[in-house]
Design an enzyme around this catalytic site. Structure first.
Site, PDB file in Angstrom:
ATOM      1  N   LYS A  70       4.096 -10.404  -3.637  1.00 34.08           N
ATOM      2  CA  LYS A  70       4.807  -9.200  -3.500  1.00 34.08           C
ATOM      3  C   LYS A  70       3.876  -7.814  -3.281  1.00 34.08           C
ATOM      4  O   LYS A  70       3.459  -7.305  -4.225  1.00 34.08           O
ATOM      5  CB  LYS A  70       5.736  -8.962  -4.517  1.00 34.08           C
TER       6      LYS A  70
ATOM      7  N   GLU B  94      -2.922  -4.878 -15.207  1.00 28.51           N
ATOM      8  CA  GLU B  94      -3.947  -3.926 -14.992  1.00 28.51           C
ATOM      9  C   GLU B  94      -3.412  -2.576 -14.850  1.00 28.51           C
ATOM     10  O   GLU B  94      -2.781  -2.431 -13.594  1.00 28.51           O
ATOM     11  CB  GLU B  94      -4.925  -4.433 -13.794  1.00 28.51           C
TER      12      GLU B  94
ATOM     13  N   CYS C 103      -7.896   3.068  -9.757  1.00 23.98           N
ATOM     14  CA  CYS C 103      -7.485   2.758 -11.199  1.00 23.98           C
ATOM     15  C   CYS C 103      -8.708   3.060 -11.959  1.00 23.98           C
ATOM     16  O   CYS C 103      -8.575   3.438 -13.286  1.00 23.98           O
ATOM     17  CB  CYS C 103      -6.943   1.348 -11.554  1.00 23.98           C
TER      18      CYS C 103
ATOM     19  N   GLU D 122      -2.894   9.785 -16.256  1.00 24.62           N
ATOM     20  CA  GLU D 122      -3.332   9.515 -14.959  1.00 24.62           C
ATOM     21  C   GLU D 122      -2.757  10.403 -13.672  1.00 24.62           C
ATOM     22  O   GLU D 122      -1.664  10.121 -13.496  1.00 24.62           O
ATOM     23  CB  GLU D 122      -3.137   7.933 -14.304  1.00 24.62           C
TER      24      GLU D 122
HETATM   25  P1  NAD Z   1       4.040   1.162  -9.453  1.00 29.20           P
HETATM   26  O1  NAD Z   1       3.252   0.638 -10.584  1.00 29.20           O
HETATM   27  O2  NAD Z   1       5.506   1.316  -9.680  1.00 29.20           O
HETATM   28  O3  NAD Z   1       3.899  -0.093  -8.175  1.00 29.20           O
HETATM   29  C1  NAD Z   1       2.977  -0.957  -8.081  1.00 29.20           C
HETATM   30  C2  NAD Z   1       3.662  -2.343  -7.406  1.00 29.20           C
HETATM   31  O4  NAD Z   1       4.730  -2.459  -8.364  1.00 29.20           O
HETATM   32  C3  NAD Z   1       4.116  -1.942  -6.309  1.00 29.20           C
HETATM   33  O5  NAD Z   1       4.003  -3.350  -5.659  1.00 29.20           O
HETATM   34  C4  NAD Z   1       5.652  -2.089  -6.490  1.00 29.20           C
HETATM   35  O6  NAD Z   1       6.584  -2.246  -5.486  1.00 29.20           O
HETATM   36  C5  NAD Z   1       5.973  -2.829  -7.804  1.00 29.20           C
HETATM   37  N1  NAD Z   1       7.118  -2.452  -8.580  1.00 29.20           N
HETATM   38  C6  NAD Z   1       7.690  -1.200  -8.774  1.00 29.20           C
HETATM   39  N2  NAD Z   1       8.552  -1.287  -9.790  1.00 29.20           N
HETATM   40  C7  NAD Z   1       8.644  -2.672 -10.261  1.00 29.20           C
HETATM   41  C8  NAD Z   1       9.546  -3.306 -10.902  1.00 29.20           C
HETATM   42  N3  NAD Z   1      10.596  -2.812 -11.595  1.00 29.20           N
HETATM   43  N4  NAD Z   1       9.325  -4.650 -11.377  1.00 29.20           N
HETATM   44  C9  NAD Z   1       8.501  -5.288 -10.424  1.00 29.20           C
HETATM   45  N5  NAD Z   1       7.544  -4.491  -9.664  1.00 29.20           N
HETATM   46  C10 NAD Z   1       7.765  -3.344  -9.413  1.00 29.20           C
HETATM   47  O7  NAD Z   1       3.148   2.263  -8.690  1.00 29.20           O
HETATM   48  P2  NAD Z   1       3.755   3.636  -8.356  1.00 29.20           P
HETATM   49  O8  NAD Z   1       5.039   4.092  -8.221  1.00 29.20           O
HETATM   50  O9  NAD Z   1       3.629   3.156  -6.719  1.00 29.20           O
HETATM   51  O10 NAD Z   1       2.844   4.729  -8.372  1.00 29.20           O
HETATM   52  C11 NAD Z   1       2.909   5.426  -9.571  1.00 29.20           C
HETATM   53  C12 NAD Z   1       1.712   5.603 -10.370  1.00 29.20           C
HETATM   54  O11 NAD Z   1       1.264   4.362 -11.001  1.00 29.20           O
HETATM   55  C13 NAD Z   1       0.538   6.335  -9.725  1.00 29.20           C
HETATM   56  O12 NAD Z   1       0.642   7.754  -9.598  1.00 29.20           O
HETATM   57  C14 NAD Z   1      -0.768   5.828 -10.593  1.00 29.20           C
HETATM   58  O13 NAD Z   1      -0.724   6.478 -11.774  1.00 29.20           O
HETATM   59  C15 NAD Z   1      -0.331   4.457 -10.959  1.00 29.20           C
HETATM   60  N6  NAD Z   1      -1.065   3.243 -10.076  1.00 29.20           N
HETATM   61  C16 NAD Z   1      -2.001   2.894 -10.806  1.00 29.20           C
HETATM   62  C17 NAD Z   1      -2.581   1.837  -9.955  1.00 29.20           C
HETATM   63  C18 NAD Z   1      -3.773   1.251 -10.582  1.00 29.20           C
HETATM   64  O14 NAD Z   1      -4.600   0.584  -9.827  1.00 29.20           O
HETATM   65  N7  NAD Z   1      -3.895   1.033 -11.836  1.00 29.20           N
HETATM   66  C19 NAD Z   1      -2.167   1.323  -8.482  1.00 29.20           C
HETATM   67  C20 NAD Z   1      -1.051   2.178  -8.091  1.00 29.20           C
HETATM   68  C21 NAD Z   1      -0.307   3.193  -8.964  1.00 29.20           C
END
Ligand code: NAD
Length: 478
Positions: free
Chosen positions: A174, A249, A283, A378
């Protein structure tokens, strides 16, 4: 604009929802493609396809050496299709060309690396008694789910998918709703390599629809998630209902600790790179500078000069766009806090307005109060916060003073100090006089504390995509 379909069981399909999502290039704010808005029914179909492929396609029984060859083939196909993958990744993320090219190379390297180990997943013999042969075998888990973030869409998909396939699992991916295109292309290349239909499936869609359906699916045997702590917690809760193991992660607030006796030019170069790479949306970004007080002013001046020389934009720039307006506003929110706290913006601190996309200037902030949220949370942008220290103990205590623990950089010419700190920092990776060691597909990667658990990359990752079976065989000799 291209209209993409999802890949389920070897077929390109629309979603049950009949709806689509626009993918927007954050460098131009223009829509570049649509993908299906996958929902629960699509996840069900993809998991079913992966399950059937695991049980009946022959994938599970294929000799490991043949599986290895197929993974090599995927690696080669990634490189043969580099131009297209770079185009998809840059149009989805807006990232500069050189960075997208690097991401494609790393994706190919993941498949190459795990191709090399697919036939070396070993068990053990355990001495018990003379009439019992006791041994262990590492078996695949079954169907693995991969919930991928938007910062390195292709690299992250390749990272967990390659290890999972090497171990003999089948997969449902996904991708993030903002950046689905390269995962679709990668799945197409997997099909082209000759792996059986249904081994790799991709469902595009939103996190709270497709993502949560995958995390909570009762027929999924493992979930790999990379993203925020909040979403990681939700994923873990959903997985817990089925006792599905997870690898999480969840980012970090990683420090670079710079001592006065370090090679300051080298250190500065990497401090800048570690916070500006991918516009700080990494990250493992080095988002905290912990610097010995006696060199603080001198070191900050070097950093400032380097930051101000960086170009901002797409294609050939040093720093690309922030992924979305939402993320840009999030960074601005932290800038408001810094301004209210009367911090000192040494450079940056605002949007870059010279073009159409979502860009933010590289930023260094010092003189924040000790309790400032900017030290602990972060931000996920090119924003570096500065914390001075006087003694090694103080540096250690600052370094360990957040809820995260992903990466630590240590810069010193004193090996004793370096080793003392390396052995005490709460962090999954430690780099001494470097940061990142050139990517390191081979190096174990993962978090302490709220940076997550489970490990990716290297041989260690295979432990999380296999389960151990113990077999005791009693025999008699007449
Ligand atoms: P997120 O964690 O919400 O999204 C990451 C993935 O999770 C996406 O594929 C998203 O569709 C999916 N997702 C979202 N809600 C979900 C749920 N309820 N169940 C299952 N999957 C779900 O990240 P975001 O909202 O896009 O970004 C927010 C913050 O997350 C960023 O500001 C950053 O701090 C952090 N982030 C960290 C990384 C990393 O590599 N550690 C990567 C992206 C975002």
């Amino acid at each position: 604009m291209d209209n993409y379909k999802m890949l389920i069981n070897g077929n390109y399909v629309d979603s049950f929802s009949k709806e689509t999502i626009f993918s927007v290039n954050p460098g131009t704010k223009k829509s570049v493609a649509t993908v299906p808005r996958g929902v629960k029914e699509d996840i069900n179909a993809a998991v079913q396809a992966a399950r059937t492929a695991f049980e009946t396609s022959g994938w599970r029984e294929i000799p490991p050496a043949d599986r290895s060859r197929l993974l090599y083939k995927i690696s080669s196909l990634i490189l043969e299709n580099k131009e297209e993958l770079v185009r998809l990744e840059t149009s989805d993320t807006g990232k500069p060309l050189t960075q997208a090219q690097g991401d494609v190379d790393v994706a190919a390297r993941y498949f190459e690396y795990y191709a090399g180990v697919a036939d070396k997943i070993l068990g053990e013999t355990v001495p018990i008694r003379n009439d019992i042969l006791n041994y262990t075998v590492r078996e695949p888990l079954g169907v693995t789910g991969h919930i991928v973030p938007w910062n390195y869409p292709l690299q992250m998909t390749a990272r967990s998918l390659s290890a999972s396939l090497a171990a003999g699992n089948t997969a449902v991916i996904k991708p993030a709703e903002d950046t689905p295109l390269s995962a679709l292309k990668l799945a197409e290349l997997c099909e082209q390599s000759g792996i059986p239909k249904g081994v790799v499936n991709v469902v595009t869609g939103y996190g709270n629809e497709a993502g949560s359906s995958l995390a909570g699916h009762s027929d999924v045997n493992h979930i790999t998630f990379t993203g925020s702590v909040v979403t990681g917690t939700a994923v873990m809760q959903l997985a817990a209902t089925n006792i599905t193991p997870v690898t999480l992660e969840l980012g970090g607030k990683s420090p670079n600790i710079v001592f006065a006796d370090a090679n300051l030019e080298d250190a500065a170069q990497w401090v800048v790179r570690s916070i500006t790479q991918n516009a700080g949306q990494t990250c493992s970004a080095g988002s905290r500078l912990i610097v010995e007080e006696s060199i603080q002013d001198q070191f900050l001046e070097i950093l400032k000069q380097k930051m101000e020389r960086l170009t901002i934009g797409s294609e050939n720039a040093d720093i690309g766009p922030i992924i979305s307006e939402k993320q840009l506003e999030r960074i601005e929110y932290y800038m408001e806090i810094a301004n209210e706290e009367n911090a000192n913006m040494l450079c940056g601190g605002k949007r870059y307005l010279n073009n159409n996309g979502f860009f933010f200037e590289p930023t260094i902030i010092n003189n924040l109060p000790k309790e400032s949220r900017l030290f602990y949370e972060e931000i996920f942008g090119p924003v570096l916060v500065v914390l001075p220290f006087k003694t090694s103990s103080e540096a250690l205590s600052i370094a360990n003073g957040t809820e995260y623990g992903l990466v630590t950089g240590i810069w010193t010419s004193d090996i004793n100090k370096a080793h003392w700190l390396a052995s005490r920092v709460n962090s999954g990776q430690v780099f001494i006089n470097n940061y990142g060691a050139a990517g390191g597909v081979e190096m174990t990667f993962g978090g302490y504390k709220k940076s997550g658990f489970g490990r990716e990359k290297g041989l260690e990752a295979l432990k999380y995509y296999t389960q151990v079976k113990n077999v005791a065989l009693k025999f008699t000799i007449d």
